[in-house]
Design an enzyme around this catalytic site. Structure first.
Site, PDB file in Angstrom:
ATOM      1  N   CYS A   1       4.163  -6.592  15.568  1.00 32.60           N
ATOM      2  CA  CYS A   1       3.512  -5.715  16.564  1.00 32.60           C
ATOM      3  C   CYS A   1       2.010  -6.042  16.574  1.00 32.60           C
ATOM      4  CB  CYS A   1       3.728  -4.252  16.223  1.00 32.60           C
ATOM      5  SG  CYS A   1       5.471  -3.825  16.040  1.00 32.60           S
TER       6      CYS A   1
ATOM      7  N   CYS B   1      -1.737   1.610   8.708  1.00 29.31           N
ATOM      8  CA  CYS B   1      -0.759   0.702   8.131  1.00 29.31           C
ATOM      9  C   CYS B   1      -1.333  -0.694   7.869  1.00 29.31           C
ATOM     10  CB  CYS B   1       0.388   0.641   9.136  1.00 29.31           C
ATOM     11  SG  CYS B   1       1.658  -0.525   8.784  1.00 29.31           S
TER      12      CYS B   1
ATOM     13  N   CYS C   1      -0.789  -3.807  14.867  1.00 29.26           N
ATOM     14  CA  CYS C   1      -0.552  -3.362  13.489  1.00 29.26           C
ATOM     15  C   CYS C   1      -1.132  -4.368  12.487  1.00 29.26           C
ATOM     16  CB  CYS C   1       0.952  -3.200  13.277  1.00 29.26           C
ATOM     17  SG  CYS C   1       1.418  -2.963  11.554  1.00 29.26           S
TER      18      CYS C   1
ATOM     19  N   CYS D   1       5.393  -7.744   7.160  1.00 32.56           N
ATOM     20  CA  CYS D   1       6.418  -7.330   8.115  1.00 32.56           C
ATOM     21  C   CYS D   1       6.660  -8.462   9.093  1.00 32.56           C
ATOM     22  CB  CYS D   1       5.975  -6.077   8.872  1.00 32.56           C
ATOM     23  SG  CYS D   1       7.237  -5.484  10.028  1.00 32.56           S
TER      24      CYS D   1
ATOM     25  N   GLU E   1       0.824  -1.201   0.000  1.00 29.83           N
ATOM     26  CA  GLU E   1       0.000   0.000   0.000  1.00 29.83           C
ATOM     27  C   GLU E   1       0.859   1.252   0.000  1.00 29.83           C
ATOM     28  OE1 GLU E   1      -3.074  -2.060   3.163  1.00 29.83           O
ATOM     29  OE2 GLU E   1      -2.159  -0.142   3.640  1.00 29.83           O
TER      30      GLU E   1
ATOM     31  N   CYS F   1       3.100   8.207   2.026  1.00 29.62           N
ATOM     32  CA  CYS F   1       3.504   7.158   2.963  1.00 29.62           C
ATOM     33  C   CYS F   1       3.680   5.883   2.148  1.00 29.62           C
ATOM     34  CB  CYS F   1       2.412   6.998   4.013  1.00 29.62           C
ATOM     35  SG  CYS F   1       2.732   5.662   5.151  1.00 29.62           S
TER      36      CYS F   1
HETATM   37  N1  SAH Z   1       7.821  -0.637  10.712  1.00 31.90           N
HETATM   38  C1  SAH Z   1       8.048   0.742  10.959  1.00 31.90           C
HETATM   39  C2  SAH Z   1       7.350   1.651   9.975  1.00 31.90           C
HETATM   40  C3  SAH Z   1       5.975   1.262   9.536  1.00 31.90           C
HETATM   41  S1  SAH Z   1       4.709   1.396  10.748  1.00 31.90           S
HETATM   42  C4  SAH Z   1       7.667   1.092  12.376  1.00 31.90           C
HETATM   43  O1  SAH Z   1       7.035   0.297  13.047  1.00 31.90           O
HETATM   44  O2  SAH Z   1       8.036   2.173  12.817  1.00 31.90           O
HETATM   45  C5  SAH Z   1       4.519   3.160  10.898  1.00 31.90           C
HETATM   46  C6  SAH Z   1       3.963   3.602  12.233  1.00 31.90           C
HETATM   47  O3  SAH Z   1       2.591   3.207  12.350  1.00 31.90           O
HETATM   48  C7  SAH Z   1       4.690   3.028  13.432  1.00 31.90           C
HETATM   49  O4  SAH Z   1       4.929   4.021  14.394  1.00 31.90           O
HETATM   50  C8  SAH Z   1       3.693   2.013  13.934  1.00 31.90           C
HETATM   51  O5  SAH Z   1       3.913   1.713  15.287  1.00 31.90           O
HETATM   52  C9  SAH Z   1       2.389   2.721  13.655  1.00 31.90           C
HETATM   53  N2  SAH Z   1       1.200   1.867  13.674  1.00 31.90           N
HETATM   54  C10 SAH Z   1       1.059   0.623  13.193  1.00 31.90           C
HETATM   55  N3  SAH Z   1      -0.200   0.184  13.387  1.00 31.90           N
HETATM   56  C11 SAH Z   1      -0.869   1.190  13.992  1.00 31.90           C
HETATM   57  C12 SAH Z   1      -2.196   1.348  14.457  1.00 31.90           C
HETATM   58  N4  SAH Z   1      -3.087   0.371  14.342  1.00 31.90           N
HETATM   59  N5  SAH Z   1      -2.532   2.521  15.036  1.00 31.90           N
HETATM   60  C13 SAH Z   1      -1.630   3.525  15.156  1.00 31.90           C
HETATM   61  N6  SAH Z   1      -0.365   3.432  14.744  1.00 31.90           N
HETATM   62  C14 SAH Z   1       0.018   2.273  14.180  1.00 31.90           C
HETATM   63 FE1  SF4 Z   2       6.077  -3.976  11.286  1.00 32.03          FE
HETATM   64 FE2  SF4 Z   2       3.738  -2.889  11.802  1.00 32.03          FE
HETATM   65 FE3  SF4 Z   2       5.468  -3.263  13.779  1.00 32.03          FE
HETATM   66 FE4  SF4 Z   2       5.977  -1.388  11.929  1.00 32.03          FE
HETATM   67  S1  SF4 Z   2       4.272  -1.410  13.395  1.00 32.03           S
HETATM   68  S2  SF4 Z   2       7.391  -2.913  12.747  1.00 32.03           S
HETATM   69  S3  SF4 Z   2       5.069  -2.370  10.124  1.00 32.03           S
HETATM   70  S4  SF4 Z   2       4.505  -4.866  12.577  1.00 32.03           S
END
Ligand code: SAH
Ligand code: SF4
Length: 368
Positions: A139, A359, A142, A135, A90, A128
């Protein structure tokens, strides 16, 4: 092969092997990155035989557009691309600060792009983009992490997302002003390809997009933060912290098992010392989990003396995680607590929530 996977020396070498004069490589480079051509037929200054050879040897469009969605206010466009091997990624465009926005064309490149105008003041066109399909970091909050890792993107696939939107904006007399590596994937897990993509975007003879207009967000891979610091790049660095205590972080971010918050903060201090640049800490505010004034006070304590600021965003709810977003009032209290302790904080209310701009969320809805 995808033509955006080549840097200028590699393209020059290829053309030399084809027996072409050296200036042809530069012509092609400028066609790709200045004129934003995405088809060999647009290179009208090249001999037809060379255009044909380019078409035979290279791919110019690595994606099919699976779907795209505009937010109801028309300011956010999210595109879901399918890669040649079927994986989905995306990229989201956010258009801030211009009442005279024109609607975007449906997709793809314009037939008759108009000449680019002056960049308007206060106008931001932030992209973005993704660095991996899926990934591996897992997390829990996410949407991308919930679906696991598919593969790294090549440098050309990363660059092609920017070019796709650059062409679209050009059609409405606009250009990309900022790029954030905050789409799918962990950029530091795909370090070399990500840096090659950044270099390609930076190239003065090509796309000429300044490093200071790029922000890289990482889950906090410590060796890569240090390597990045040593390279003294001008790219902005953001760290997804989300918790102030290692056990609490581990509950939502498996990577916390590998790297302790202390190690991450040490690497950040090293980064600020090496570069003189400020670090951004990202904080997804999850109701009752990491949004209390006590957490904010503890965070301020830990960040004291570090050249940084905190960027807090209420959680974007996802299907695979039961956490709820913090409301505006509590978000403001979190910010106030940090600021009173000397740590600058901005609260970003979610944009594009009606188009699943969080994301990995659009891919999730298509794959479900
Ligand atoms: N992997 C990298 C970059 C991609 S995610 C990282 O984790 O930093 C980009 C940002 O979106 C990160 O700060 C991540 O923690 C946040 N993010 C992911 N899922 C989210 C959600 N459901 N609500 C708010 N922020 C989220
Ligand atoms: Fe990966 Fe999502 Fe965690 Fe970023 S927030 S490191 S994209 S799992």
């Amino acid at each position: 092969m995808l033509i955006y996977d080549l840097d200028l020396p590699a393209l020059t070498k290829t053309l030399a092997e084809w027996g072409e004069p050296a200036y042809r490589a530069k012509q092609i480079w400028q066609g790709l990155y200045l004129h934003l051509y995405d088809s060999p037929s647009q290179f009208t200054s090249l001999p037809v035989s060379l255009r044909n050879r380019l078409a035979e040897e290279f791919t110019f469009n690595p994606f099919t557009v699976k779907t795209f969605l505009d937010s109801s206010d028309g300011f956010t466009r999210k595109t879901l691309f399918q890669l040649p091997d079927g994986h989905l990624i995306e990229a989201v465009l956010m258009r801030y600060g211009d009442p005279a926005d024109e609607p975007l064309p449906p997709s793809g490149s314009p037939q008759n792009p108009r000449i680019l105008g002056e960049r308007k003041r206060g106008v931001r066109r932030t992209l973005c983009i993704s660095t991996q399909a899926g990934c591996a970091m897992g997390c829990v909050f996410c949407a991308t992490g919930q679906r696991g890792f598919k593969r790294h993107l090549t440098s050309g696939e990363i660059v092609a997302q920017v070019l796709y939107y650059a062409r679209m904006l050009k059609a409405v007399n606009e250009s990309v002003t900022n790029v954030v590596l905050m789409g799918m994937g962990e950029p530091f897990h795909n370090y070399d390809n990500v840096m090659a993509a950044i270099d390609r975007l930076n190239d003065r003879e090509g796309f000429n997009f300044g490093a200071r207009r790029i922000t890289l967000s990482t889950v906090g891979l410590v060796p890569q933060i240090r390597r990045f610091a040593d390279e003294k790049r001008q790219v902005n660095l953001a760290i997804s912290l989300h918790a102030v205590d290692d056990d609490e972080r581990l509950a939502i971010m498996p990577v916390a098992k590998r790297y302790k918050i202390d190690e991450i903060l040490d690497a950040c201090r090293y980064y600020t010392a090496q570069t003189g640049r400020r670090v951004t800490f990202e904080w997804a505010l999850i109701s009752g989990v990491n949004d209390t004034p006590e957490v904010a006070a503890k965070l301020a304590q830990r960040l004291k003396g570090l050249l940084c600021h905190v960027n807090a965003i209420p959680l974007n709810p996802t299907a695979g995680y039961s956490g709820k977003a913090t409301d505006r009032q509590r978000a403001e209290l979190f910010k106030k607590t940090l600021e009173q302790a000397g740590i600058p904080c901005t609260i970003r209310m979610r944009r594009g929530i009606d188009i699943q701009a969080g994301c990995g969320q659009l891919a999730g809805s298509v794959l479900a």
